[in-house]
Scaffold this active site. Sequence first.
Site, PDB file in Angstrom:
ATOM      1  N   LYS A 119      50.285  28.510  73.943  1.00 31.03           N
ATOM      2  CA  LYS A 119      49.908  28.764  72.547  1.00 31.03           C
ATOM      3  C   LYS A 119      50.548  30.022  71.998  1.00 31.03           C
ATOM      4  O   LYS A 119      50.891  30.086  70.823  1.00 31.03           O
ATOM      5  CB  LYS A 119      48.384  28.841  72.389  1.00 31.03           C
ATOM      6  CG  LYS A 119      47.739  27.463  72.486  1.00 31.03           C
ATOM      7  CD  LYS A 119      46.371  27.421  71.864  1.00 31.03           C
ATOM      8  CE  LYS A 119      45.836  25.990  71.831  1.00 31.03           C
ATOM      9  NZ  LYS A 119      44.398  25.935  71.784  1.00 31.03           N
ATOM     10  N   LYS A 221      51.730  16.181  75.648  1.00 28.96           N
ATOM     11  CA  LYS A 221      50.330  15.848  75.373  1.00 28.96           C
ATOM     12  C   LYS A 221      50.135  15.513  73.897  1.00 28.96           C
ATOM     13  O   LYS A 221      50.754  16.136  73.036  1.00 28.96           O
ATOM     14  CB  LYS A 221      49.495  17.080  75.745  1.00 28.96           C
ATOM     15  CG  LYS A 221      48.043  16.837  75.959  1.00 28.96           C
ATOM     16  CD  LYS A 221      47.341  18.131  76.343  1.00 28.96           C
ATOM     17  CE  LYS A 221      47.418  19.143  75.233  1.00 28.96           C
ATOM     18  NZ  LYS A 221      46.632  20.356  75.432  1.00 28.96           N
ATOM     19  N   LYS A 224      46.857  18.218  68.191  1.00 20.61           N
ATOM     20  CA  LYS A 224      46.651  18.439  66.758  1.00 20.61           C
ATOM     21  C   LYS A 224      47.844  19.147  66.143  1.00 20.61           C
ATOM     22  O   LYS A 224      48.083  19.047  64.951  1.00 20.61           O
ATOM     23  CB  LYS A 224      45.434  19.344  66.541  1.00 20.61           C
ATOM     24  CG  LYS A 224      44.122  18.736  66.964  1.00 20.61           C
ATOM     25  CD  LYS A 224      42.998  19.791  66.961  1.00 20.61           C
ATOM     26  CE  LYS A 224      41.730  19.232  67.556  1.00 20.61           C
ATOM     27  NZ  LYS A 224      40.718  20.236  67.853  1.00 20.61           N
TER      28      LYS A 224
HETATM   29  P1  TYM Z   1      39.999  21.206  72.063  1.00 14.14           P
HETATM   30  O1  TYM Z   1      39.316  21.372  70.771  1.00 14.14           O
HETATM   31  O2  TYM Z   1      41.451  21.532  72.167  1.00 14.14           O
HETATM   32  O3  TYM Z   1      39.852  19.733  72.549  1.00 14.14           O
HETATM   33  C1  TYM Z   1      38.580  19.111  72.615  1.00 14.14           C
HETATM   34  C2  TYM Z   1      38.507  18.209  73.838  1.00 14.14           C
HETATM   35  O4  TYM Z   1      39.533  17.216  73.770  1.00 14.14           O
HETATM   36  C3  TYM Z   1      40.255  17.199  74.992  1.00 14.14           C
HETATM   37  N1  TYM Z   1      41.644  16.830  74.708  1.00 14.14           N
HETATM   38  C4  TYM Z   1      42.279  15.822  75.303  1.00 14.14           C
HETATM   39  N2  TYM Z   1      41.889  14.941  76.241  1.00 14.14           N
HETATM   40  C5  TYM Z   1      42.790  14.009  76.646  1.00 14.14           C
HETATM   41  N3  TYM Z   1      44.057  13.926  76.138  1.00 14.14           N
HETATM   42  C6  TYM Z   1      44.491  14.805  75.198  1.00 14.14           C
HETATM   43  N4  TYM Z   1      45.718  14.707  74.705  1.00 14.14           N
HETATM   44  C7  TYM Z   1      43.585  15.808  74.743  1.00 14.14           C
HETATM   45  N5  TYM Z   1      43.675  16.802  73.829  1.00 14.14           N
HETATM   46  C8  TYM Z   1      42.484  17.414  73.831  1.00 14.14           C
HETATM   47  C9  TYM Z   1      40.151  18.616  75.520  1.00 14.14           C
HETATM   48  O5  TYM Z   1      40.380  18.666  76.905  1.00 14.14           O
HETATM   49  C10 TYM Z   1      38.740  18.982  75.141  1.00 14.14           C
HETATM   50  O6  TYM Z   1      37.843  18.504  76.120  1.00 14.14           O
HETATM   51  N6  TYM Z   1      38.713  25.054  74.930  1.00 14.14           N
HETATM   52  C11 TYM Z   1      38.236  23.803  74.405  1.00 14.14           C
HETATM   53  C12 TYM Z   1      36.975  23.932  73.568  1.00 14.14           C
HETATM   54  C13 TYM Z   1      35.855  24.641  74.241  1.00 14.14           C
HETATM   55  C14 TYM Z   1      35.076  24.187  75.328  1.00 14.14           C
HETATM   56  C15 TYM Z   1      34.111  25.189  75.586  1.00 14.14           C
HETATM   57  C16 TYM Z   1      35.100  23.019  76.095  1.00 14.14           C
HETATM   58  C17 TYM Z   1      35.360  25.866  73.910  1.00 14.14           C
HETATM   59  N7  TYM Z   1      34.311  26.188  74.705  1.00 14.14           N
HETATM   60  C18 TYM Z   1      33.182  25.061  76.610  1.00 14.14           C
HETATM   61  C19 TYM Z   1      34.165  22.911  77.124  1.00 14.14           C
HETATM   62  C20 TYM Z   1      33.219  23.910  77.380  1.00 14.14           C
HETATM   63  C21 TYM Z   1      39.316  23.227  73.535  1.00 14.14           C
HETATM   64  O7  TYM Z   1      40.201  23.901  73.070  1.00 14.14           O
HETATM   65  O8  TYM Z   1      39.194  21.945  73.211  1.00 14.14           O
END
Ligand code: TYM
Length: 358
Positions: A119, A221, A224
């Site tokens: 990032k 991957k 967004k």
């Molecule tokens: P975020 O918002 O990027 O993504 C949300 C969830 O979607 C999953 N994900 C995917 N799974 C499969 N294939 C993909 N291409 C893909 N893109 C995204 C992510 O793995 C995630 O589960 N850091 C986290 C948010 C967070 C969090 C937490 C999660 C903050 N605090 C505590 C668990 C526990 C994040 O950026 O997710």
Amino acid sequence: MSSFPKRVFSGVQPTGNLHLGNYLGAIRKFVALQKESDCIYCVVDLHAITQSIDVWGGAEGLMRSTREVTAAFIASGIDPKKHIVFNQSRVPQHAELAWIFNCVARMGWLNRMTQFKEKAGKDRENASVGLFAYPTLMAADILVYRGTHVPVGDDQKQHLELARDIAQKFNNDFSDRIAKLGLGVEMAVGDTTVNGYFPLTEPVIEGEATRVMSLRDGLKKMSKSDPSDLSRINLTDDADTIARKIRKAKTDIEPLPSEAKGLEARPEADNLVGIYAALADMSRDAVVSEFAGKQFSVFKPALADLAVEKLAPIAGEMRRLMADPGHIDAILKDGGERAGAIAEKTMADVRDILGMLR
Ligand code: TYM
């Protein structure tokens, strides 16, 4: 086996379009886990602001995306009455515990985080301090509820390992004080039993779509932030858009193999079969045996039909919910109050453990 009561926690960032990867890798699993556990699902607005303001869109963008992620949770089948749905900033204990974890985690641990490197890109000097400390806030999100299970996509695995390291160091550093205050919970670590205040959280990364790839490049991957909208299926795409994106998805020229093993060196084919499998609740093997020897001209329309069948009702329900922002805000408020009560109990213990006078 940990003796902490089972509690599921997960979060999704409100940073623009939710896509099929978020749905299959995370939200769909959130829905399934509701049957067996108490669940807390959080829209992590404090994480969203770690990136450039262009990414999260300023105040208007943040409010809209926070409501949209909440709408996606509910439209997908999360029950905000039986479980808890809220936005992170409503419960300031997350940020308070994150600060304490900033003092537990080591620079070296955070320096290893691949998501920060991705990032921040080449211009690391210009990344926010928040982006670097992102994983300590994530650990705080989970551990302020003493969460034991965290459903996520594969890309979050390293962050969850860090959350375990933080919990373990906290438990070790303060073990005497935890014991003196009688706050320890017995848990097995390897072959021994230790007393700790925070559980070692288990990641729940399973199923056929733990890493959904871009429709334009099977080695990247789905995300967004990809500049090409054709690379992803957004949860709000209409049926025509979904069908068009799948029609245009990159593939190779071979027909589908008869066993999942035959997908190994074919990332685009593997991705589309994985998406089909996850949407249909089948294994990759079952999908390829159904389509063995068929061309993509046959498979893609079948995948498009399935995707529309599963996703269009969610998009419709999200639109309906978004038309009444007051209702969404009331859900977040109620969830925030219930989450806050649990989080404050943990923080009161943590302040005592550290010796912060009150
Ligand atoms: P975020 O918002 O990027 O993504 C949300 C969830 O979607 C999953 N994900 C995917 N799974 C499969 N294939 C993909 N291409 C893909 N893109 C995204 C992510 O793995 C995630 O589960 N850091 C986290 C948010 C967070 C969090 C937490 C999660 C903050 N605090 C505590 C668990 C526990 C994040 O950026 O997710």
